[in-house]
Scaffold this motif. Structure first.
Motif, PDB file in Angstrom:
ATOM      1  N   PHE A 220     -28.457  22.742   9.611  1.00 17.00           N
ATOM      2  CA  PHE A 220     -29.462  22.448  10.182  1.00 17.00           C
ATOM      3  C   PHE A 220     -30.540  21.433   9.475  1.00 17.00           C
ATOM      4  N   SER A 221     -31.129  20.526  10.278  1.00 19.46           N
ATOM      5  CA  SER A 221     -32.058  19.549   9.627  1.00 19.46           C
ATOM      6  C   SER A 221     -33.268  19.123  10.473  1.00 19.46           C
ATOM      7  N   VAL A 222     -33.913  18.426  10.040  1.00 20.80           N
ATOM      8  CA  VAL A 222     -35.109  17.848  10.558  1.00 20.80           C
ATOM      9  C   VAL A 222     -34.837  17.414  12.010  1.00 20.80           C
ATOM     10  N   ALA A 223     -33.834  16.793  12.333  1.00 19.80           N
ATOM     11  CA  ALA A 223     -33.483  16.248  13.640  1.00 19.80           C
ATOM     12  C   ALA A 223     -33.225  17.457  14.586  1.00 19.80           C
ATOM     13  N   ASP A 224     -33.096  18.592  14.190  1.00 19.81           N
ATOM     14  CA  ASP A 224     -32.974  19.712  14.954  1.00 19.81           C
ATOM     15  C   ASP A 224     -34.399  20.105  15.486  1.00 19.81           C
ATOM     16  N   ILE A 225     -35.386  20.049  14.596  1.00 27.20           N
ATOM     17  CA  ILE A 225     -36.680  20.114  14.912  1.00 27.20           C
ATOM     18  C   ILE A 225     -37.301  18.909  16.056  1.00 27.20           C
ATOM     19  N   THR A 226     -36.892  17.685  15.872  1.00 30.16           N
ATOM     20  CA  THR A 226     -37.098  16.738  16.590  1.00 30.16           C
ATOM     21  C   THR A 226     -36.334  17.191  18.234  1.00 30.16           C
TER      22      THR A 226
ATOM     23  N   LEU B 133     -29.856  10.368  27.196  1.00 28.84           N
ATOM     24  CA  LEU B 133     -29.912  10.759  25.925  1.00 28.84           C
ATOM     25  C   LEU B 133     -29.152  12.369  25.946  1.00 28.84           C
ATOM     26  N   PHE B 134     -29.499  13.245  26.722  1.00 24.22           N
ATOM     27  CA  PHE B 134     -28.930  14.535  26.787  1.00 24.22           C
ATOM     28  C   PHE B 134     -27.586  14.626  27.258  1.00 24.22           C
ATOM     29  N   GLU B 135     -27.185  13.900  28.184  1.00 21.29           N
ATOM     30  CA  GLU B 135     -25.755  13.534  28.593  1.00 21.29           C
ATOM     31  C   GLU B 135     -24.947  13.302  27.057  1.00 21.29           C
ATOM     32  N   ARG B 136     -25.418  12.265  26.573  1.00 25.67           N
ATOM     33  CA  ARG B 136     -24.640  11.982  25.296  1.00 25.67           C
ATOM     34  C   ARG B 136     -24.686  12.959  24.379  1.00 25.67           C
ATOM     35  N   LEU B 137     -25.641  13.469  24.001  1.00 25.39           N
ATOM     36  CA  LEU B 137     -25.510  14.520  22.836  1.00 25.39           C
ATOM     37  C   LEU B 137     -24.970  15.757  23.393  1.00 25.39           C
ATOM     38  N   ASP B 138     -25.228  16.275  24.633  1.00 25.55           N
ATOM     39  CA  ASP B 138     -24.321  17.482  25.167  1.00 25.55           C
ATOM     40  C   ASP B 138     -22.740  17.232  24.624  1.00 25.55           C
ATOM     41  N   LYS B 139     -22.258  16.121  24.960  1.00 23.50           N
ATOM     42  CA  LYS B 139     -20.917  15.932  24.906  1.00 23.50           C
ATOM     43  C   LYS B 139     -20.664  15.971  23.202  1.00 23.50           C
ATOM     44  N   TYR B 140     -21.563  15.427  22.363  1.00 21.21           N
ATOM     45  CA  TYR B 140     -21.318  15.299  20.960  1.00 21.21           C
ATOM     46  C   TYR B 140     -21.431  16.961  20.315  1.00 21.21           C
ATOM     47  N   LEU B 141     -22.345  17.678  20.835  1.00 21.39           N
ATOM     48  CA  LEU B 141     -22.541  18.943  20.543  1.00 21.39           C
ATOM     49  C   LEU B 141     -21.162  20.056  21.007  1.00 21.39           C
TER      50      LEU B 141
ATOM     51  N   ASP C  19     -30.366  22.470  33.079  1.00 28.19           N
ATOM     52  CA  ASP C  19     -29.227  23.491  33.152  1.00 28.19           C
ATOM     53  C   ASP C  19     -27.807  23.017  32.932  1.00 28.19           C
ATOM     54  N   GLU C  20     -27.574  21.644  33.148  1.00 28.03           N
ATOM     55  CA  GLU C  20     -26.353  21.055  33.163  1.00 28.03           C
ATOM     56  C   GLU C  20     -26.029  20.768  31.635  1.00 28.03           C
ATOM     57  N   TYR C  21     -26.731  20.911  30.648  1.00 33.11           N
ATOM     58  CA  TYR C  21     -26.655  20.429  29.302  1.00 33.11           C
ATOM     59  C   TYR C  21     -26.466  21.703  28.600  1.00 33.11           C
ATOM     60  N   VAL C  22     -25.154  22.410  28.854  1.00 37.96           N
ATOM     61  CA  VAL C  22     -25.000  23.860  28.299  1.00 37.96           C
ATOM     62  C   VAL C  22     -25.107  23.777  26.751  1.00 37.96           C
ATOM     63  N   ASN C  23     -24.363  22.781  26.109  1.00 32.87           N
ATOM     64  CA  ASN C  23     -24.369  22.862  24.628  1.00 32.87           C
ATOM     65  C   ASN C  23     -25.701  22.721  24.009  1.00 32.87           C
ATOM     66  N   ILE C  24     -26.462  21.766  24.705  1.00 33.47           N
ATOM     67  CA  ILE C  24     -27.858  21.679  24.208  1.00 33.47           C
ATOM     68  C   ILE C  24     -28.747  22.834  24.418  1.00 33.47           C
ATOM     69  N   LEU C  25     -28.623  23.452  25.506  1.00 34.05           N
ATOM     70  CA  LEU C  25     -29.286  24.689  25.975  1.00 34.05           C
ATOM     71  C   LEU C  25     -28.798  25.866  24.711  1.00 34.05           C
ATOM     72  N   ASP C  26     -27.541  25.797  24.236  1.00 37.72           N
ATOM     73  CA  ASP C  26     -27.108  26.805  23.287  1.00 37.72           C
ATOM     74  C   ASP C  26     -27.662  26.750  21.791  1.00 37.72           C
ATOM     75  N   LEU C  27     -27.988  25.416  21.650  1.00 39.41           N
ATOM     76  CA  LEU C  27     -28.647  24.967  20.391  1.00 39.41           C
ATOM     77  C   LEU C  27     -29.979  25.421  20.408  1.00 39.41           C
ATOM     78  N   LYS C  28     -30.666  25.282  21.533  1.00 42.30           N
ATOM     79  CA  LYS C  28     -31.866  25.490  21.824  1.00 42.30           C
ATOM     80  C   LYS C  28     -32.137  26.877  21.575  1.00 42.30           C
ATOM     81  N   THR C  29     -31.480  27.888  22.091  1.00 45.99           N
ATOM     82  CA  THR C  29     -31.574  29.138  22.169  1.00 45.99           C
ATOM     83  C   THR C  29     -31.418  29.600  20.640  1.00 45.99           C
ATOM     84  N   ARG C  30     -30.402  28.903  19.882  1.00 47.88           N
ATOM     85  CA  ARG C  30     -30.197  29.481  18.508  1.00 47.88           C
ATOM     86  C   ARG C  30     -31.437  28.948  17.609  1.00 47.88           C
ATOM     87  N   LEU C  31     -32.008  27.957  17.932  1.00 48.69           N
ATOM     88  CA  LEU C  31     -33.109  27.347  17.311  1.00 48.69           C
ATOM     89  C   LEU C  31     -34.473  28.388  17.511  1.00 48.69           C
ATOM     90  N   SER C  32     -34.424  28.651  18.785  1.00 42.90           N
ATOM     91  CA  SER C  32     -35.573  29.580  19.132  1.00 42.90           C
ATOM     92  C   SER C  32     -35.540  31.004  18.392  1.00 42.90           C
TER      93      SER C  32
END
Length: 210
Positions: free
Chosen positions: A168-174, A149-157, A190-203
């Motif tokens: 922003f939506s409820v999907a980001d909370i999920t 899942l994370f590999e697919r989502l990271d490319k999408y992001l 660590d390899e999912y750079v885009n996901i971690l960037d989004l996590k930082t922004r959400l935090s």
């Protein structure tokens, strides 16, 4: 109307974030599910699934499941909240990502966590007390599913700011709750750079701060 919660529980945290993002205030009662409050009356009769969170309406109706609670609160506020989307296309996209995140990430990782740690002996299935044994196979399958899942989502992001697009939506909370589960189970992200960037922004959003 009253919301029954247990703040340390991942599902309760999802609802708590939603309430803060939506600026909704609601009467809340804490149930210590670690001590088995959910099996005692009147909670046992209110929610036969024995899980938190669940919402008791003024007419006695009980709604359990995180997204069902959040959706009810959004729709009953007459359009003042739009975390599930304001157009048919947005609602469909958010629903799609919510399902993928839960099916491929949140649920497998939750099962993995409950099977990995000794503190879940006798309660590997949420809302139960039984002698089912923990399984390393379930732990590994949860981790493998989440990685796909994370590999697919990271490319999408690469192209989008948030999970379901530009807003922003409820999907980001999920997603955020899924990432917290991944951290709890010890999954390296660590390899999912885009996901971690989004996590930082959400935090950095007030609703996500503990």
């Amino acid at each position: 109307m009253k919301l029954y919660q247990f703040d340390p529980a991942p599902a309760s945290r999802r609802v708590d974030i939603f309430l803060k993002e939506a600026d909704v205030s609601i009467a809340t009662e804490q149930l210590n599910v670690r001590d088995g409050d959910q099996f005692k009356e009147p909670f046992n009769s209110l929610n036969p699934f024995h899980c938190v969170p669940f919402l008791e309406l003024s007419d006695g109706t009980v709604i359990s499941e995180t997204l069902a609670i959040c959706r009810y609160l959004e729709e009953s506020n007459q359009g003042k909240i739009n975390l599930f989307g304001s157009t048919p296309k947005d609602r469909a996209s958010i629903e799609m990502w919510n399902r993928r995140l839960e099916i491929d990430g949140y649920i497998p990782l939750m099962a993995g966590m409950r099977n990995k740690f000794e503190r879940f002996d006798g309660k590997v299935l949420a809302g139960t007390r039984n002698d089912l044994k923990r399984s390393d196979i379930i732990v590994k399958r949860g981790e493998d599913s989440a990685r796909i899942l994370f590999e697919r989502l990271d490319k999408y992001l690469d192209k989008y700011l948030f999970v379901a697009g530009k807003e922003f939506s409820v999907a980001d909370i999920t997603l955020f709750s899924t990432l917290e589960l991944a951290n709890n189970i010890g999954l390296n992200l660590d390899e999912y750079v885009n996901i971690l960037d989004l996590k930082t922004r959400l935090s950095e959003r007030d609703a996500f701060k503990k």
